[in-house]
Design a protein around this motif. Structure first.
Motif, PDB file in Angstrom:
ATOM      1  N   ASN A 154    -103.945  22.643  12.968  1.00 53.80           N
ATOM      2  CA  ASN A 154    -102.822  21.750  13.257  1.00 53.80           C
ATOM      3  C   ASN A 154    -101.899  21.741  12.050  1.00 53.80           C
ATOM      4  O   ASN A 154    -102.245  21.173  11.005  1.00 53.80           O
ATOM      5  CB  ASN A 154    -103.339  20.338  13.564  1.00 53.80           C
TER       6      ASN A 154
ATOM      7  N   PHE B 130    -107.796  15.475  17.559  1.00 51.20           N
ATOM      8  CA  PHE B 130    -107.888  16.366  16.388  1.00 51.20           C
ATOM      9  C   PHE B 130    -108.536  15.638  15.210  1.00 51.20           C
ATOM     10  O   PHE B 130    -108.155  14.511  14.881  1.00 51.20           O
ATOM     11  CB  PHE B 130    -106.491  16.849  15.983  1.00 51.20           C
TER      12      PHE B 130
ATOM     13  N   ILE C 159    -102.536  18.450  20.290  1.00 52.52           N
ATOM     14  CA  ILE C 159    -102.220  18.374  18.864  1.00 52.52           C
ATOM     15  C   ILE C 159    -100.904  17.651  18.623  1.00 52.52           C
ATOM     16  O   ILE C 159    -100.790  16.810  17.720  1.00 52.52           O
ATOM     17  CB  ILE C 159    -102.189  19.794  18.267  1.00 52.52           C
TER      18      ILE C 159
ATOM     19  N   GLU D 292    -101.350  14.061  19.158  1.00 53.01           N
ATOM     20  CA  GLU D 292    -102.429  13.519  18.334  1.00 53.01           C
ATOM     21  C   GLU D 292    -103.347  12.621  19.170  1.00 53.01           C
ATOM     22  O   GLU D 292    -103.683  11.498  18.826  1.00 53.01           O
ATOM     23  CB  GLU D 292    -101.893  12.741  17.137  1.00 53.01           C
TER      24      GLU D 292
END
Length: 581
Positions: free
Chosen positions: A519, A536, A575, A578
């Motif tokens: 990421n 993540f 990603i 989030e």
């Protein structure tokens, strides 16, 4: 990990269903009572108070029963849906676990000889003999080939002869003069002194008479050569030449006539051939007669010149005797006497030290020449610098080869080298820059060749290059791997895969390599959040071991990590957001 009840509540919350208590399903009479307007809108007759109370009572009971049935059904369906999601989560994730591992660093390499040289002569020339063939094993110092050296052999013989001559002269000087040499020198002195005394005493009449007789004899022989038997032989040869020419002319005329008759068919071809042979024979006789005359004339001319010189010499000798010795001749003889006396004195006094030193220097120079040509002759033999196997043969007997550097590549050695010699085998490994810090000398290496994919050979790191190389913009370090097992199967030029066995990791946290995501340049994994959705989580990674990777920080043992995304979800969306709510 979340409990089943919490997971069920989260999943129910996500579906918009909230269950607080069974009281939330109770409905008041006012909520369900219908107004007269509602009744009229349904086209139902108005009920009396007494009559309308009973239906309302039954409706309320009906709603209560419906509520009691709906709530348990919703709870049951929500529980069933939570159980399905838990099973799906188990198939999409794996737990973080600990294992005892050995770090393995993968690299590629190629099998090559430990030592390899292209053998060529020190000087250019033609290859006379080749004693080996490709694949032969040779020992250090063994003669591989020989170049032509006939000219060098001749020069060596000359140098050896000169050395023997200078050594003999030195031995003579060191031994001194022999009595025979002294006696000969004394005789030479006496002879020249007698000649000088004779010249100084004058000429005797007997000597003049003898000189006159010698002159007369020389003149007679000259006249005989000019007009005597030799001239008669020349005349006879000329007569014979004329006779042969006449016969040849007649033979040519006969040949011409018979050639015409042959064309008319009057005579046979054999008869014509007879005339032709006769004409050729007479032509040869004419040529022989001409050569005989030429030889006789040359002999006469040479003989006449020699006799004329003899006559002149005798005439000068007679004049010298008649006139007596001239002062110049007396001086010349006196010089000869002095030279002979000096030679005698030298022999009597012995050899001087300077002459011995000069002779010794000549001997050393001759020895140097002999050694030089011996070295040149030895250089015509091409010897193996070390034990090994003939890997390639570039020339055959009769080829012209030139000197080349030992480090020349095989592709460029075909016109300059004779053979390529190789000793033992090793692997030249190419290790990425990121892994070179984990490679150490004497480290164990597993070798797998493309030719033997099911066999693992053992090796050991022998040397790591101090300088990197670049291949296709990739920085690599070369390492030489000693082959411990498999020397009898591996061959030069084979491509191999290598695994360097590194440090042992006790109870290391590992996850599958496929679980690692990135990421914005940060390495991490996807873990379930409170809603069991991928989220993540940054981690610090260590070594790659096969299809697993070591986790140094960021997760704990037993935590679940995603190895596959839920259906319909994309990594970019997870990603970027989030975490999915």
């Amino acid at each position: 990990m979340l409990s089943g009840q919490e997971e069920t509540q989260q999943r129910n919350g996500s579906t918009g269903v909230r269950v607080d208590s069974l009281d939330s399903t109770k409905v008041s009479a006012q909520d369900v009572a219908l107004t007269p307007q509602d009744s009229s809108s349904l086209n139902t007759p108005a009920l009396s108070p007494q009559k309308s109370i009973r239906p309302l009572k039954w409706g309320l009971i009906t709603l209560l029963l419906a509520g009691l049935v709906t709530v348990p059904a919703a709870l049951y369906l929500n529980k069933q849906r939570t159980q399905v999601n838990a099973e799906a989560l188990a198939s999409l994730t794996v737990p973080v676990k600990t294992e005892d591992l050995t770090v393995r660093i993968n690299a590629s390499g190629v099998v090559q000889p430990v030592r390899r040289v292209n053998l060529s002569p020190k000087t250019q020339g033609r290859l006379a003999k080749l004693y080996v063939e490709q694949g032969d094993r040779v020992e250090a110092g063994q003669v591989i080939a020989e170049m032509e050296g006939t000219e060098i052999e001749a020069q060596l013989l000359q140098a050896q002869a000169r050395l023997a001559k200078t050594q003999a002269n030195l031995e003579k000087l060191e031994a001194g003069s022999r009595s025979e040499e002294i006696a000969a020198a004394q005789a030479r002195v006496n002879q020249t002194q007698a000649k000088l005394a004779e010249m100084q005493a004058g000429t005797r009449s007997e000597e003049v008479a003898s000189a006159q007789a010698q002159l007369s004899e020389a003149q007679f022989r000259l006249a005989d050569a000019q007009t005597g038997s030799l001239q008669d032989e020349i005349s006879q040869a000329k007569f014979q030449l004329e006779a042969n020419r006449a016969d040849l002319k007649l033979a040519k005329e006969r040949l011409q006539r018979n050639q015409a008759l042959r064309q008319e068919g009057a005579i046979s071809q054999d008869a014509l051939e007879e005339y032709l042979r006769d004409e050729r024979r007479l032509g040869a006789l004419v040529s022989q007669a001409q050569q005989r005359i030429s030889q006789l004339k040359q002999s006469q001319s040479s003989q006449v010149e020699q006799l004329q010189a003899t006559v002149e010499q005798q005439r000068q000798n007679l004049l010298r005797l008649q006139n007596g010795a001239r002062p110049q001749e007396v001086a010349q003889v006196q010089a000869e006497v002095a030279e002979a006396q000096s030679k005698l004195d030298e022999l009597l006094n012995g050899t001087r030290p300077e002459d011995i030193a000069a002779s010794q220097a000549e001997v050393r120079e001759a020895q140097g020449q002999v050694q030089y040509y011996q070295t040149q002759l030895e250089d015509t033999k091409v010897r193996a610098p070390f034990s090994g196997i003939i890997a390639q043969r570039y020339a055959v007997e009769g080829s012209f080869v030139t000197p080349a550097t030992s480090a020349s590549e095989a592709s460029s050695a075909t016109s300059t080298s004779i053979v390529a010699l190789a000793q033992d085998l090793e692997v030249l490994a190419k290790i990425p820059e990121a892994d070179i810090g984990q490679i150490k000398p004497n480290q164990t290496v597993e070798i797998v060749a493309d030719t033997f994919p099911d066999q693992v050979f053992e090796g050991r790191v022998q040397l790591i290059a101090p300088e990197a190389v670049k291949e296709r913009d990739v920085t690599l370090f070369q390492a030489r791997i000693e082959i411990i097992s498999g020397q009898d199967k591996l061959q030069s030029g084979m491509n191999v895969d290598l695994q360097f066995l590194g440090d042992k990791l006790d109870q290391a946290l590992v996850v599958p390599t496929v679980a690692i995501v990135t990421n914005k340049g940060q390495t991490g994994v996807l873990i379930p959040n409170e809603k069991n959705q991928p989220e993540f989580q940054p981690v610090t990674v260590g070594s790659n071991i096969g299809n697993q990777i070591q986790i140094l920080d960021g997760v704990q043992v037993g935590e679940q990590v995603f190895i596959e995304l839920p259906q319909g979800q994309k990594l970019e969306k997870i990603i970027n957001s989030e975490g999915i709510e």
